[in-house]
Design an enzyme around this catalytic site. Sequence first.
Site, short mmCIF file in Angstrom:
data_model
loop_
_atom_site.label_atom_id
_atom_site.label_comp_id
_atom_site.label_asym_id
_atom_site.label_seq_id
_atom_site.Cartn_x
_atom_site.Cartn_y
_atom_site.Cartn_z
NE ARG A 148 -3.50 -2.33 2.78
CZ ARG A 148 -3.18 -3.47 3.40
NH1 ARG A 148 -1.97 -3.60 3.95
NH2 ARG A 148 -4.04 -4.46 3.48
CE LYS A 173 -8.12 -1.32 4.78
NZ LYS A 173 -8.62 -1.56 3.40
CG HIS A 245 -4.88 1.02 -3.67
ND1 HIS A 245 -4.20 0.67 -2.53
CD2 HIS A 245 -5.88 0.10 -3.80
CE1 HIS A 245 -4.77 -0.39 -1.97
NE2 HIS A 245 -5.79 -0.76 -2.72
NE ARG A 248 -3.17 -3.72 -1.28
CZ ARG A 248 -2.53 -4.50 -0.41
NH1 ARG A 248 -1.21 -4.54 -0.41
NH2 ARG A 248 -3.20 -5.24 0.45
CG HIS A 279 -5.69 -8.74 1.63
ND1 HIS A 279 -5.73 -9.21 0.34
CD2 HIS A 279 -5.73 -7.38 1.53
CE1 HIS A 279 -5.79 -8.19 -0.50
NE2 HIS A 279 -5.78 -7.07 0.20
CE1 TYR A 288 -6.33 -5.95 -5.46
CE2 TYR A 288 -6.01 -7.56 -3.73
CZ TYR A 288 -5.99 -6.26 -4.16
OH TYR A 288 -5.64 -5.26 -3.29
#
Length: 310
Positions: A148, A173, A245, A248, A279, A288
Site C-alpha cells: 500500500r 491496515k 493503489h 497494488r 489482508h 482481485y
Amino acid sequence: MTAFARFLGEKVERYIDLRHSLGYAFSKQAGTLRAFVRYVERAQFDAPATRTMALDFVLSFGGAANSRATRHGVLRRFYEYLAVYDAQTEALKRRAFPRSRAIPPPRILSEAELASLIDACARISPGIPLRGLTMATLIGLLASSGLRSGEVVRLDRSDVDLTNGVLLVRKTKFRKDRLVPVHATTQTALCRYARERDAAFPSPKDQAFFLSSRGNRLSATGLQCGFAQVRKFAGLDDGKTLRPHDLRHRFAVTRMSLWHQQRANVQALLPVLATYLGHANYSDTAYYLTGSVDLLAMAAERAFLDGGAA
C-alpha cells in the site's frame, strides 16, 4: 450519564475490542461510535437504539454523501452487534445514505505503460534529481511488491534490509507487522536509491527511507502530487483514473495470471498471496480475481478445461 448512555458506552468499547481482536485497525470507526455515545448522552435518549437516533446523529455532521454513508454503515454493523444484548434495537437500513458515486475500477497498466510511467519520473523537477529517483523507485516498489502507498512512505531505514532484500512493514491496515521479500531487481533499485539519497542528504532530518526534496519523510500527499505529475508526463492522464493503489491491484492480478498460466491451484495459493499483501481475510484477496478482463477470461478457460477447478 444516563443508564442507556452508560450501557451503550460499555457495548461500544466491547465491540471495538472485538474488532481489534479480529485484526482490524478500526480507529476511525471507533471514533464514530464514541461520538455516537456522546451524542446519545447529550440528547438524554432512552433505550432502545432506534433508526431515528442513528439518522439524526449522522445528519448532525453534514458533509459529503459518502461520509454520511460511511458513518451510517459503521452504526448499522454496531446495531447488529447491539441487538444481541438488546432485542429491541432497531435494524438500520443498508442504503439509507446512498453514496454519490461508485469507486472507480482499478486500472491495470500494461508492461509498456508501467515502463513509461517510471521513465517519466526523470522529467519531474530536473533540477532536483533525487525527486525523480524517489518517484521512480517508489513506483517500481509499489508495482513489484503490492505494498500500500501508506506502507511505503512509512518505511524507515531500519525497516529495509538491503543485504537480504526484505522489508519490515509496520502499522499495516490490520495492525500487524509483516516481512515482505522483494525481487532481486527491486533490491538493486533500493540499494541505488539509498546511495543517492545518502549522498544528497548525509544528515537527514529523520530516519525515513524515502525522503522529500527537503530531506524529510515523503508524505502521502507528496506521493500523490508526484504521481499525478508523472502520470501526466507519461501520457496516462487520459481520462481513465490511475491511482498509486492501482499498482497494488496490478501486482495481485499479474501474480494470479502467472499462476493460471502455470496451471497452479489458485484457490490454494490465495492464502499465500493474502499474507504477502497483508489482508486479514482471504475474501479480500479473492476480489482481485475480478480485477482484469484477461484474468477473468483465463480463469474461465481453466474452469472449462479442468471441469471447474480453477
